[in-house]
Design an enzyme around this catalytic site. Structure first.
Site, PDB file in Angstrom:
ATOM      1  N   GLY A  46      40.736  66.265  92.306  1.00 56.02           N
ATOM      2  CA  GLY A  46      39.840  66.175  91.162  1.00 56.02           C
ATOM      3  C   GLY A  46      40.288  67.135  90.086  1.00 56.02           C
ATOM      4  O   GLY A  46      41.491  67.331  89.872  1.00 56.02           O
ATOM      5  N   CYS A  47      39.352  67.754  89.388  1.00 50.80           N
ATOM      6  CA  CYS A  47      39.692  68.734  88.347  1.00 50.80           C
ATOM      7  C   CYS A  47      40.558  69.840  88.947  1.00 50.80           C
ATOM      8  O   CYS A  47      40.197  70.448  89.956  1.00 50.80           O
ATOM      9  CB  CYS A  47      38.426  69.327  87.748  1.00 50.80           C
ATOM     10  SG  CYS A  47      38.739  70.642  86.539  1.00 50.80           S
ATOM     11  N   PHE A  48      41.703  70.111  88.310  1.00 47.84           N
ATOM     12  CA  PHE A  48      42.653  71.038  88.930  1.00 47.84           C
ATOM     13  C   PHE A  48      42.286  72.504  88.808  1.00 47.84           C
ATOM     14  O   PHE A  48      42.883  73.347  89.472  1.00 47.84           O
ATOM     15  CB  PHE A  48      44.075  70.798  88.445  1.00 47.84           C
ATOM     16  CG  PHE A  48      44.308  70.694  86.950  1.00 47.84           C
ATOM     17  CD1 PHE A  48      43.445  71.230  86.014  1.00 47.84           C
ATOM     18  CD2 PHE A  48      45.441  70.032  86.485  1.00 47.84           C
ATOM     19  CE1 PHE A  48      43.689  71.127  84.654  1.00 47.84           C
ATOM     20  CE2 PHE A  48      45.713  69.933  85.128  1.00 47.84           C
ATOM     21  CZ  PHE A  48      44.821  70.471  84.207  1.00 47.84           C
TER      22      PHE A  48
END
Length: 249
Positions: A46-48
């Site tokens: 997902g969001c890194f």
């Protein structure tokens, strides 16, 4: 030392590598090289931002960096991948010392730091760029990654969670491209927005699988330092010491 990618591109409008600070903001190591005796792989959860923080805290991890992988063009930008048209996933490259931390331990961090059954997205972040993925550097890593998926799927079912894991697992061949410098180690930098959309399931990696595959950290480590449901970023920025990891009860 194996050079990963030249940070300095040319001029004239051609697609060139991102210019980033090669020194890790927390670990103070070089994020652009894999030293002799070390290994690397790429994970997408997902969001890194939150993904990177959870990995750099693991003892034996030498460096982490965020970027883009498994897409259609070279050297994509954040604006390009956000549209979902380039096919890239937001991801974290992890460089680690296998004498200190095993690939099995790092796979456990991957599976437990998000919900790998959510398809093209994680939490509030939706789109193919937020898909779950594992991108291996060797055939040996690929074999273990696939086996770990089956082990974690069984653990989810045993916990009453019957959705299928959707994680993309690929072997050597996909190029990792560094993201913009402001994204690197973002959550540790002053003024950062404390955001992470990851939704850990709360289901641990099976202890028997970790032991069978060379895991170096026991259940105490995962209970104390592993991801918790609801938040993967509400932890200190510093890397957990090896002594603390081995002593965790």
């Amino acid at each position: 030392m194996q050079a990963i990618r030249n940070m300095f591109g040319g001029a004239g409008g051609e697609r060139v590598p991102m210019k980033i600070n090669p020194k890790h903001f927390i670990l103070k190591t070089d994020v652009t090289t894999v030293p002799s005796g070390h290994a690397s792989f790429v994970a997408a959860t997902g969001c890194f931002w939150g993904s990177e923080k959870m990995f750099w805290r693991v003892p034996g991890v030498r460096a982490t960096s965020v970027g883009y992988i498994a897409g259609k063009i070279e050297h994509p930008t954040y604006e390009e991948i956000c549209g979902g048209r380039t096919g890239h996933a937001e991801c974290v490259r992890v460089i680690y010392d296998p004498k200190i931390v095993s690939f099995a331990d790092l796979l456990a961090m991957h599976w437990t730091s998000h919900d790998p059954t959510q398809g093209d997205g994680q939490g509030n972040d939706r789109g193919t760029q937020y898909r779950s993925g594992l991108y291996c550097s060797t055939d040996e890593q690929l074999k273990m990654a696939r086996d770990s998926r089956e082990a974690y799927q069984g653990a989810l079912r045993a916990a009453g969670k019957n959705r299928e894991i959707t994680t993309e697992i690929k072997g050597p061949g996909d190029t990792f491209y560094f993201a913009e410098d402001y994204h690197q180690q973002y959550l540790a930098k002053p003024g950062s927005r404390k955001y992470c959309s990851a939704e850990p399931t709360g289901v641990p990696m099976p202890t028997a699988w970790l032991k069978a595959n060379g895991g170096k950290f026991g259940p105490g480590f995962w209970a104390k330092y592993g991801p918790k449901p609801g938040c993967t970023i509400g932890v200190p920025d510093a890397q957990v010491s090896l002594d603390a990891a081995l002593e965790a009860k």
